[in-house]
Write an enzyme that holds these catalytic residues in place. Structure first.
Site, PDB file in Angstrom:
ATOM      1  N   SER A 184       0.831  -1.206   0.000  1.00 54.19           N
ATOM      2  CA  SER A 184       0.000   0.000   0.000  1.00 54.19           C
ATOM      3  C   SER A 184       0.867   1.258   0.000  1.00 54.19           C
ATOM      4  CB  SER A 184      -0.959  -0.035   1.194  1.00 54.19           C
ATOM      5  OG  SER A 184      -1.948   0.972   1.084  1.00 54.19           O
ATOM      6  N   ASP A 281      -8.070  -3.058  -7.452  1.00 58.05           N
ATOM      7  CA  ASP A 281      -7.604  -2.760  -6.104  1.00 58.05           C
ATOM      8  C   ASP A 281      -8.720  -2.091  -5.302  1.00 58.05           C
ATOM      9  OD1 ASP A 281      -4.853  -2.272  -4.444  1.00 58.05           O
ATOM     10  OD2 ASP A 281      -6.269  -0.631  -4.160  1.00 58.05           O
ATOM     11  N   HIS A 349      -6.647  -5.701  -1.473  1.00 59.01           N
ATOM     12  CA  HIS A 349      -5.643  -4.654  -1.323  1.00 59.01           C
ATOM     13  C   HIS A 349      -4.562  -5.189  -0.390  1.00 59.01           C
ATOM     14  CE1 HIS A 349      -3.935  -0.628  -1.306  1.00 59.01           C
ATOM     15  NE2 HIS A 349      -3.904  -0.637   0.010  1.00 59.01           N
TER      16      HIS A 349
END
Length: 403
Positions: A184, A281, A349
């Site tokens: 991330s 995502d 994610h």
């Protein structure tokens, strides 16, 4: 102003999301590895000016390698959103996203950080490090805010340097193999620091980089606004990020802020690089394509919560977003001889730190390869690994990865 405030509140609260995979029977009951926190030495932090937002010391978690992996190193940037104004950074500074005072002192190591050969076959016995995230700018800022009553340290770049300096005498300076990774906002940090990482290591070391869920798109939302671009622009200005961006990129594009977006920076990275991302995502779906500011009436609420509740038009918009992502990464796919890629079609994610998505009986697969197998094959050059999944809903290995 309304858009900026809403994005700040959302992004400062964003955590490093766990993928929504069904748990594997083989990993659910497996004992997890807990690793203690190490604070960067106070002396080193003071010399470099390396502090979290609130002035606390930076930290990392190190689990030593053994056997054939004793001289190999895996560094993993923690993720957790960003802050782009004083208000949101001040809020962040009194949470675990801005201060080591509020962080857990023990961290679970799983997935790519696991020390179990059957769960992490290629990297299980390496020295594995999780670098804690407490600056709010993907380890890239270098400035300070002080109005006499409030003080914030924007020192992500210094934190990166301090952690590396702490690890070099612990064996990193003699590394034979190394990989810089992150998830991330930590995945974005890999794009920023990948080439810099190689400069600390021996010239004969094999050094590569892996970014998980860090390919954030410079794209319009459903209201045709560049909401993420606006957010990043403010973040870069506030935290002094420009000097951390790839200089070859910043001298080649119209505006320096563009180099904070991976699609503009990736072509200038010289170190072998692996892009791990989903084409759908979940974070980008919820905050770049359909941020709350672009859906004030909540027309997308049901679709966000359950993909099967999306209308035909919403699915079409999601498919267009996938195509935009693939177009953005196509130059890397076409030109990079040392690069690797794993773009699946799961709604998730971050997939490298969760055992269920990294390597398990029912992990997602593309062309019959799990993520762990694809990354290992690429790193050790067992085969050329650039895998792109077919569009949703064709992939039946995703196990209903929905919020």
């Amino acid at each position: 102003m309304v858009l900026r405030i809403s994005l700040s509140v959302i992004l400062v609260m964003m955590l490093t999301w766990a993928p929504w995979c069904a748990f594997s029977q083989t990993t659910r009951h497996h004992s997890q590895l807990l690793v203690g926190m190490t604070l960067v030495s106070k002396y080193r932090a003071n010399v470099l000016g390396a502090y979290c937002l609130d002035g606390s010391l930076p930290a990392y978690h190190l689990h030593r390698g053994f056997g054939s992996g004793a001289r190999n190193w895996l560094l993993q940037f923690e993720g957790g959103g960003w802050c782009n104004d004083v208000e949101s950074c001040m809020q962040r500074s009194v949470t675990r996203r801005g201060s080591t005072r509020y962080m857990s002192k023990l961290e679970f190591f799983s997935g790519i950080l696991s020390n179990n050969h059957s769960l992490n076959p290629d990297f299980y016995n390496w020295n594995r490090v999780k670098i804690r995230y407490c600056d709010g700018a993907s380890f890239a800022g270098d400035s300070k805010f002080d109005n006499g009553t409030s003080l914030l340290y924007f020192r992500g770049q210094k934190i990166w340097q301090a952690v590396i300096s702490d690890l070099l005498p612990k064996g990193l300076a003699q590394a034979e193999k190394a990989m810089l990774s992150g998830c991330s906002a930590g995945g974005l940090a890999v794009y920023i620091h990948c080439d810099n990482f190689t400069r600390f290591l021996p010239r004969n070391a094999t050094v590569k980089c892996l970014s998980d869920a860090g390919f954030f798109l410079d794209a319009t939302d459903i209201g045709q606004n560049y909401s993420m671009r606006s957010f990043y622009y403010d973040l870069i200005a506030l935290q002094g990020v420009e000097q951390s961006l790839n200089s070859n990129c910043t001298t080649s594009v119209a505006d320096q802020w563009q180099c904070f977006f991976p699609q503009h920076a990736l072509g200038y990275i010289r170190t072998p690089f692996f892009v791990l991302n989903t084409a759908y995502d979940v974070y980008q779906f919820h905050h770049i394509l359909v941020p709350p500011s672009a859906d004030m009436r909540g027309h997308w609420t049901h679709c966000k919560n359950n993909i099967t509740m999306c209308s035909e038009n919403q699915i079409e918009i999601l498919q267009d977003f996938r195509i935009e992502m693939l177009r953005a990464i196509y130059p890397f796919y076409k030109k990079s001889r040392t690069g690797g890629m794993y773009i699946n079609s799961c709604f998730a994610h971050c997939q490298s730190e969760s055992q269920d998505t990294w390597f398990a009986v029912d992990s997602p697969k593309v062309h019959n390869e799990t993520i762990a197998e694809a990354v290992g094959n690429w790193y050790f050059e067992r085969n050329r690994t650039k895998l792109i999944d077919c569009p949703y809903p064709c992939d039946r290995t995703c196990r209903n990865l929905i919020l």
